[in-house]
Motif scaffolding. Sequence first.
Motif, short mmCIF file in Angstrom:
data_model
loop_
_atom_site.label_atom_id
_atom_site.label_comp_id
_atom_site.label_asym_id
_atom_site.label_seq_id
_atom_site.Cartn_x
_atom_site.Cartn_y
_atom_site.Cartn_z
N PHE A 3 0.84 -1.21 0.00
CA PHE A 3 0.00 0.00 0.00
C PHE A 3 0.87 1.26 0.00
N HIS A 4 2.00 1.18 0.72
CA HIS A 4 2.91 2.33 0.82
C HIS A 4 3.37 2.78 -0.57
N HIS A 5 3.64 1.82 -1.46
CA HIS A 5 4.14 2.17 -2.81
C HIS A 5 3.08 2.92 -3.60
N LEU A 10 0.84 8.13 -5.61
CA LEU A 10 -0.22 9.15 -5.65
C LEU A 10 0.26 10.45 -5.00
N HIS A 11 1.05 10.32 -3.93
CA HIS A 11 1.60 11.48 -3.22
C HIS A 11 2.46 12.31 -4.18
N LEU A 12 3.36 11.63 -4.87
CA LEU A 12 4.27 12.35 -5.77
C LEU A 12 3.55 12.88 -7.01
N THR A 13 2.47 12.18 -7.43
CA THR A 13 1.67 12.69 -8.55
C THR A 13 1.02 14.01 -8.14
N GLY A 14 0.46 14.03 -6.93
CA GLY A 14 -0.16 15.26 -6.42
C GLY A 14 0.85 16.39 -6.33
N VAL A 15 2.02 16.10 -5.78
CA VAL A 15 3.07 17.12 -5.65
C VAL A 15 3.49 17.64 -7.03
N ALA A 16 3.67 16.71 -7.98
CA ALA A 16 4.14 17.10 -9.33
C ALA A 16 3.14 18.04 -10.00
N PHE A 63 -1.70 9.16 5.32
CA PHE A 63 -1.83 7.69 5.43
C PHE A 63 -0.47 7.04 5.70
N MET A 64 0.53 7.45 4.92
CA MET A 64 1.87 6.84 5.07
C MET A 64 2.44 7.13 6.46
N LEU A 65 2.19 8.38 6.91
CA LEU A 65 2.72 8.80 8.22
C LEU A 65 2.02 8.03 9.35
N GLY A 76 12.58 13.68 9.14
CA GLY A 76 12.34 14.32 7.83
C GLY A 76 10.87 14.27 7.43
N TRP A 77 10.17 13.21 7.77
CA TRP A 77 8.75 13.08 7.41
C TRP A 77 7.92 14.11 8.17
N ILE A 78 8.24 14.27 9.48
CA ILE A 78 7.48 15.22 10.30
C ILE A 78 7.72 16.64 9.78
N ILE A 79 8.99 16.94 9.46
CA ILE A 79 9.32 18.29 8.96
C ILE A 79 8.62 18.51 7.62
N MET A 80 8.57 17.44 6.78
CA MET A 80 7.87 17.54 5.49
C MET A 80 6.40 17.91 5.72
N ALA A 81 5.76 17.25 6.69
CA ALA A 81 4.34 17.51 6.96
C ALA A 81 4.15 18.96 7.43
N MET A 136 12.27 23.62 -0.16
CA MET A 136 12.71 23.18 1.18
C MET A 136 12.07 21.84 1.54
N THR A 137 10.76 21.70 1.23
CA THR A 137 10.05 20.45 1.56
C THR A 137 10.65 19.28 0.80
N SER A 138 10.95 19.49 -0.48
CA SER A 138 11.51 18.40 -1.30
C SER A 138 12.90 18.02 -0.81
N VAL A 140 14.01 18.31 2.28
CA VAL A 140 13.82 17.56 3.53
C VAL A 140 13.34 16.14 3.24
N ALA A 141 12.40 16.02 2.25
CA ALA A 141 11.79 14.71 1.94
C ALA A 141 12.78 13.74 1.32
N THR A 142 13.83 14.25 0.71
CA THR A 142 14.78 13.36 0.01
C THR A 142 16.15 13.39 0.68
N GLY A 144 17.06 14.99 3.22
CA GLY A 144 16.91 14.98 4.68
C GLY A 144 16.91 13.58 5.25
N LEU A 145 16.50 12.59 4.44
CA LEU A 145 16.44 11.22 4.94
C LEU A 145 17.84 10.63 5.17
N ALA A 146 18.85 11.30 4.55
CA ALA A 146 20.23 10.79 4.69
C ALA A 146 20.86 11.25 6.00
C1 HEM Z 1 1.36 18.05 3.67
C2 HEM Z 1 1.58 16.94 4.22
C3 HEM Z 1 2.59 15.92 3.81
C4 HEM Z 1 2.76 14.73 4.48
C5 HEM Z 1 2.00 14.27 5.71
C6 HEM Z 1 3.80 13.99 3.80
C7 HEM Z 1 4.25 12.73 4.16
C8 HEM Z 1 5.07 11.93 3.39
C9 HEM Z 1 5.45 10.58 3.69
C10 HEM Z 1 5.02 9.81 4.95
C11 HEM Z 1 6.27 10.12 2.71
C12 HEM Z 1 6.88 8.71 2.56
C13 HEM Z 1 8.39 8.82 2.63
C14 HEM Z 1 9.12 7.54 2.29
O1 HEM Z 1 8.48 6.54 1.90
O2 HEM Z 1 10.35 7.55 2.39
C15 HEM Z 1 6.42 11.21 1.75
C16 HEM Z 1 7.20 11.16 0.60
C17 HEM Z 1 7.56 12.26 -0.14
N1 HEM Z 1 7.01 13.51 -0.03
FE1 HEM Z 1 5.63 14.13 1.35
N2 HEM Z 1 4.26 14.73 2.74
C18 HEM Z 1 3.55 15.91 2.70
C19 HEM Z 1 3.71 16.93 1.78
C20 HEM Z 1 4.69 16.96 0.80
C21 HEM Z 1 4.97 18.09 -0.06
C22 HEM Z 1 4.17 19.38 -0.04
C23 HEM Z 1 6.04 17.75 -0.85
C24 HEM Z 1 6.79 18.52 -1.89
C25 HEM Z 1 6.72 19.79 -2.11
C26 HEM Z 1 6.41 16.39 -0.51
C27 HEM Z 1 7.41 15.68 -1.13
C28 HEM Z 1 7.66 14.34 -0.93
C29 HEM Z 1 8.67 13.57 -1.65
C30 HEM Z 1 9.61 14.10 -2.73
C31 HEM Z 1 8.60 12.27 -1.16
C32 HEM Z 1 9.45 11.05 -1.59
C33 HEM Z 1 10.57 10.88 -0.58
C34 HEM Z 1 11.17 9.49 -0.60
O3 HEM Z 1 10.46 8.50 -0.84
O4 HEM Z 1 12.36 9.41 -0.32
N3 HEM Z 1 5.58 15.96 0.50
N4 HEM Z 1 5.68 12.29 2.20
#
Ligand code: HEM
Length: 147
Positions: A3-5, A10-16, A63-65, A76-81, A136-138, A140-142, A144-146
Motif C-alpha cells: 500500500f505504501h508504494h 499518488l503522493h508524488l503525482t499530487g506534488v508534481a 496515510f503513510m505517516l 524528515g517526514w514530520i518536517i515535510m508535513a 525546502m520540503t523536497s 527535507v523529503a529526500t 533529509g532522509l540521509a
Molecule cells: C502536507 C503533508 C505531507 C505529508 C504528511 C507527507 C508525508 C510523506 C510521507 C510519509 C512520505 C513517505 C516517505 C518515504 O516513503 O520515504 C512522503 C514522501 C515524499 N514527499 Fe511528502 N508529505 C507531505 C507533503 C509533501 C509536499 C508538499 C512535498 C513537496 C513539495 C512532498 C514531497 C515528498 C517527496 C519528494 C517524497 C518522496 C521521498 C522518498 O520516498 O524518499 N511531501 N511524504
Amino acid sequence: MRFHHLALFLHLTGVAIWVGGMVFIRVCLVSPALTVAQWAEALEYFFPLSWISIALTVITGGFMLIAVGYAHAPPGWIIMAVLGSVMIAVFASVWLGPWAALRAALAKDGLAQAQAREAMRRINKRLDIVLVFAVMTSVVATLGLAL
Ligand code: HEM
C-alpha cells in the motif's frame, strides 16, 4: 506492491501537478502580451486542479505517516508535513485574498485594471513563497532522509 508504494505514487503525482503548475505560472505564463484577464482565465483552470492535487498529497502523505506511526517516523517526514502545511496555508491565502480580489476587479468589466494588476502582483509574490517552501520540503523529503 505494498500500500505504501501506491500511496507514494499518488503522493508524488499530487506534488508534481501542484508544484509543476505553480512553476508553469511563474516561469512560463509571464509574457507581457498576456492581458490580466487572459492570465486569470488560466488560473481559473489551475485552482480546481491544484486543490485536488493538494488533497491527494495530504491524504496519501497522512496515510503513510499514520501507517508508520508518528513515534517511528523519521524526523524528515514530520518536517515535510509541517513545511507542506505551511505551503498549503500560504496557497489558501492566495485563493482567499488576492485571487478573490482579482476576480472581483475583473468582474467590474475593465473599470478596475489597477486593482487587477495589483492583485496579480500579490498572487505572483505569494506563489514564489510557496515555491521556496516547496524546494525546502523536497530537500527535507529526500536529502533529509540521509541525515
Ligand atoms: C502536507 C503533508 C505531507 C505529508 C504528511 C507527507 C508525508 C510523506 C510521507 C510519509 C512520505 C513517505 C516517505 C518515504 O516513503 O520515504 C512522503 C514522501 C515524499 N514527499 Fe511528502 N508529505 C507531505 C507533503 C509533501 C509536499 C508538499 C512535498 C513537496 C513539495 C512532498 C514531497 C515528498 C517527496 C519528494 C517524497 C518522496 C521521498 C522518498 O520516498 O524518499 N511531501 N511524504
